[in-house]
Design an enzyme around this catalytic site. Sequence first.
Site, mmCIF file in Angstrom:
data_model
loop_
_atom_site.group_PDB
_atom_site.id
_atom_site.type_symbol
_atom_site.label_atom_id
_atom_site.label_comp_id
_atom_site.label_asym_id
_atom_site.label_seq_id
_atom_site.Cartn_x
_atom_site.Cartn_y
_atom_site.Cartn_z
ATOM 1 N N GLY A 15 12.539 -21.388 -17.062
ATOM 2 C CA GLY A 15 11.571 -20.577 -16.411
ATOM 3 C C GLY A 15 12.136 -19.088 -16.795
ATOM 4 N N THR A 17 10.912 -17.394 -19.017
ATOM 5 C CA THR A 17 9.921 -16.348 -19.419
ATOM 6 C C THR A 17 9.112 -15.901 -18.161
ATOM 7 O OG1 THR A 17 8.625 -18.336 -19.624
ATOM 8 C CG2 THR A 17 9.528 -17.271 -21.742
ATOM 9 N N GLY A 21 12.874 -15.347 -13.674
ATOM 10 C CA GLY A 21 13.648 -15.902 -14.689
ATOM 11 C C GLY A 21 14.302 -14.890 -15.667
ATOM 12 N N LYS A 49 5.291 -13.162 -24.284
ATOM 13 C CA LYS A 49 6.441 -14.207 -24.162
ATOM 14 C C LYS A 49 7.303 -14.270 -25.343
ATOM 15 C CE LYS A 49 4.568 -16.668 -20.255
ATOM 16 N NZ LYS A 49 3.641 -18.010 -19.605
ATOM 17 N N LYS A 142 9.557 -27.572 -2.045
ATOM 18 C CA LYS A 142 11.060 -26.934 -2.180
ATOM 19 C C LYS A 142 11.946 -27.805 -1.282
ATOM 20 C CE LYS A 142 10.199 -22.317 -3.987
ATOM 21 N NZ LYS A 142 10.385 -20.969 -3.599
ATOM 22 N N HIS A 275 1.530 -17.059 5.523
ATOM 23 C CA HIS A 275 2.882 -16.686 5.329
ATOM 24 C C HIS A 275 3.118 -15.222 5.538
ATOM 25 C CE1 HIS A 275 6.715 -17.629 3.674
ATOM 26 N NE2 HIS A 275 6.527 -16.790 2.471
HETATM 27 N N1 LIG Z 1 10.385 -14.120 -2.154
HETATM 28 C C1 LIG Z 1 9.454 -13.762 -2.851
HETATM 29 O O1 LIG Z 1 8.877 -12.625 -2.346
HETATM 30 C C2 LIG Z 1 8.992 -14.445 -4.036
HETATM 31 C C3 LIG Z 1 7.928 -13.946 -4.767
HETATM 32 C C4 LIG Z 1 7.376 -14.561 -5.809
HETATM 33 C C5 LIG Z 1 8.093 -15.861 -6.246
HETATM 34 N N2 LIG Z 1 9.071 -16.450 -5.428
HETATM 35 C C6 LIG Z 1 9.762 -17.725 -5.864
HETATM 36 O O2 LIG Z 1 10.578 -17.335 -7.056
HETATM 37 C C7 LIG Z 1 10.614 -18.364 -7.887
HETATM 38 C C8 LIG Z 1 10.064 -17.947 -9.330
HETATM 39 O O3 LIG Z 1 8.901 -17.260 -8.954
HETATM 40 P P1 LIG Z 1 8.224 -16.214 -10.280
HETATM 41 O O4 LIG Z 1 7.120 -15.370 -9.539
HETATM 42 O O5 LIG Z 1 9.461 -15.641 -11.144
HETATM 43 O O6 LIG Z 1 7.510 -17.201 -11.370
HETATM 44 P P2 LIG Z 1 6.680 -17.036 -12.558
HETATM 45 O O7 LIG Z 1 6.640 -15.606 -12.937
HETATM 46 O O8 LIG Z 1 5.341 -17.680 -12.434
HETATM 47 O O9 LIG Z 1 7.475 -17.890 -13.624
HETATM 48 C C9 LIG Z 1 7.495 -19.383 -13.498
HETATM 49 C C10 LIG Z 1 8.203 -19.816 -14.812
HETATM 50 O O10 LIG Z 1 8.317 -20.962 -14.740
HETATM 51 C C11 LIG Z 1 8.078 -21.658 -15.925
HETATM 52 N N3 LIG Z 1 7.383 -22.874 -15.791
HETATM 53 C C12 LIG Z 1 6.460 -23.231 -14.940
HETATM 54 N N4 LIG Z 1 6.119 -24.721 -14.778
HETATM 55 C C13 LIG Z 1 6.868 -25.138 -15.934
HETATM 56 C C14 LIG Z 1 7.315 -26.560 -16.177
HETATM 57 N N5 LIG Z 1 6.633 -27.351 -15.710
HETATM 58 N N6 LIG Z 1 8.039 -26.929 -17.280
HETATM 59 C C15 LIG Z 1 8.794 -25.691 -17.485
HETATM 60 N N7 LIG Z 1 8.657 -24.310 -17.165
HETATM 61 C C16 LIG Z 1 7.738 -24.306 -16.333
HETATM 62 C C17 LIG Z 1 7.051 -20.787 -16.542
HETATM 63 O O11 LIG Z 1 6.929 -20.885 -18.178
HETATM 64 P P3 LIG Z 1 6.054 -20.369 -18.818
HETATM 65 O O12 LIG Z 1 6.214 -19.078 -18.975
HETATM 66 O O13 LIG Z 1 6.053 -21.268 -20.167
HETATM 67 O O14 LIG Z 1 4.732 -20.464 -18.216
HETATM 68 C C18 LIG Z 1 7.709 -19.533 -16.254
HETATM 69 O O15 LIG Z 1 8.908 -19.195 -17.016
HETATM 70 C C19 LIG Z 1 9.719 -19.517 -7.210
HETATM 71 O O16 LIG Z 1 10.208 -20.398 -6.513
HETATM 72 C C20 LIG Z 1 8.767 -18.519 -6.388
HETATM 73 O O17 LIG Z 1 8.291 -19.578 -5.237
HETATM 74 C C21 LIG Z 1 9.559 -15.614 -4.476
#
Ligand SMILES: NC(=O)c1ccc[n+]([C@@H]2O[C@H](COP(=O)([O-])OP(=O)(O)OC[C@H]3O[C@@H](n4cnc5c(N)ncnc54)[C@H](OP(=O)(O)O)[C@@H]3O)[C@@H](O)[C@H]2O)c1
Length: 317
Positions: A15, A17, A21, A49, A142, A275
């Site tokens: 993840g 990208t 991540g 990306k 989760k 939430h």
């Molecule tokens: N606390 C908070 O305020 C908050 C806010 C947002 C998120 N979060 C948490 O933080 C974490 C990351 O969130 P984010 O917003 O950074 O996510 P994001 O920007 O949507 O990125 C998700 C990443 O996962 C990859 N991915 C998704 N499905 C996949 C699969 N089946 N196989 C391989 N890779 C996959 C995507 O790849 P591609 O680039 O190829 O699509 C992307 O790189 C999550 O657990 C989310 O719940 C917390």
Amino acid sequence: MADTENSKSRVLIIGGTGRLGQRFVRASLACSHPTYVLFRPQAANDLAKVDLLISFKKAGAHLLQGSLDDHESLVAALKQVDVVISAMAGTMVRNDILQQLKLLEAIKEAGNIKRFLPSEFGVDPDRLVNSIEPENPVMIDKRKVRRAIEAAKVPYTYIMANCFAGIFLGGMGQFGQGFIPSTERVSLYGDAKTKVIWVDEDDIASYTIRAIDDPRTENRKVHIRPPANILSQGEVVEIWEKIIGHPLEKTQISGEDWLKTIEGKPLEIQTIISHAYEIFYEGCTTNFEIGADEKEASQLYHDVKYTSVESYLKLYV
Ligand SMILES: NC(=O)c1ccc[n+]([C@@H]2O[C@H](COP(=O)([O-])OP(=O)(O)OC[C@H]3O[C@@H](n4cnc5c(N)ncnc54)[C@H](OP(=O)(O)O)[C@@H]3O)[C@@H](O)[C@H]2O)c1
């Protein structure tokens, strides 16, 4: 086994990208960890990306094309590293968080991973078991991933990052109002006095990378609670008003009225509203003491000079 060249654990980011991540990739490189990024083949069709992946490569990362559906390639990637950090995100329609069970199967087969950090980085899903309806399916997933990791006896660390600054401070806690704070008005959750924890995403990455090799965090939950960033929505608004030099026009919404806005909305929006209720009315990021068997990141890693809410908000002027 650590890398022979610099004795640092080799880190694979799944993840990389994504929004969080990519920060893990940069933080891992900044701490001189040999850093591997698994990217999906479809990234080839997304110029932003591809640019990002190339920037990782230039900074010294190893790029590995793969997929959670390709077990063999996953095991081969895992055999090159010591630590796995997943930053995959789930949506209402795609249960990507549960896809990590495939990653766990590959970790079990590879047999060499000394720490797995599944995608968490929010509130503690085990503490939201009795949360109000509709429960966010990402929380349910989760929890399922946690139980599978524990049953498999794979060494883990769960990072609770609380509220991402870019999303929560950018909108001053409001949803659907964009991610740049308004200089005119704000809608307050009730008396806006419930304490909330706001954390810069780069700081989340810095704390996470320090935790991966730390024996104190093995098989532990790590909460990120930078003391100066435990502020109510009202306190955040006051800081912003001081920065821009004038008061905002304020409206208040009671908890009851906030919950009524769920009616008629698509399920994904309903879970965001519920939430927000948990965070801004019930105080789910702050309404519990950290357990004796859990850790707090800013107490563990004093070298991380975390970003204050004020300095983060100043980025918007
Ligand atoms: N606390 C908070 O305020 C908050 C806010 C947002 C998120 N979060 C948490 O933080 C974490 C990351 O969130 P984010 O917003 O950074 O996510 P994001 O920007 O949507 O990125 C998700 C990443 O996962 C990859 N991915 C998704 N499905 C996949 C699969 N089946 N196989 C391989 N890779 C996959 C995507 O790849 P591609 O680039 O190829 O699509 C992307 O790189 C999550 O657990 C989310 O719940 C917390």
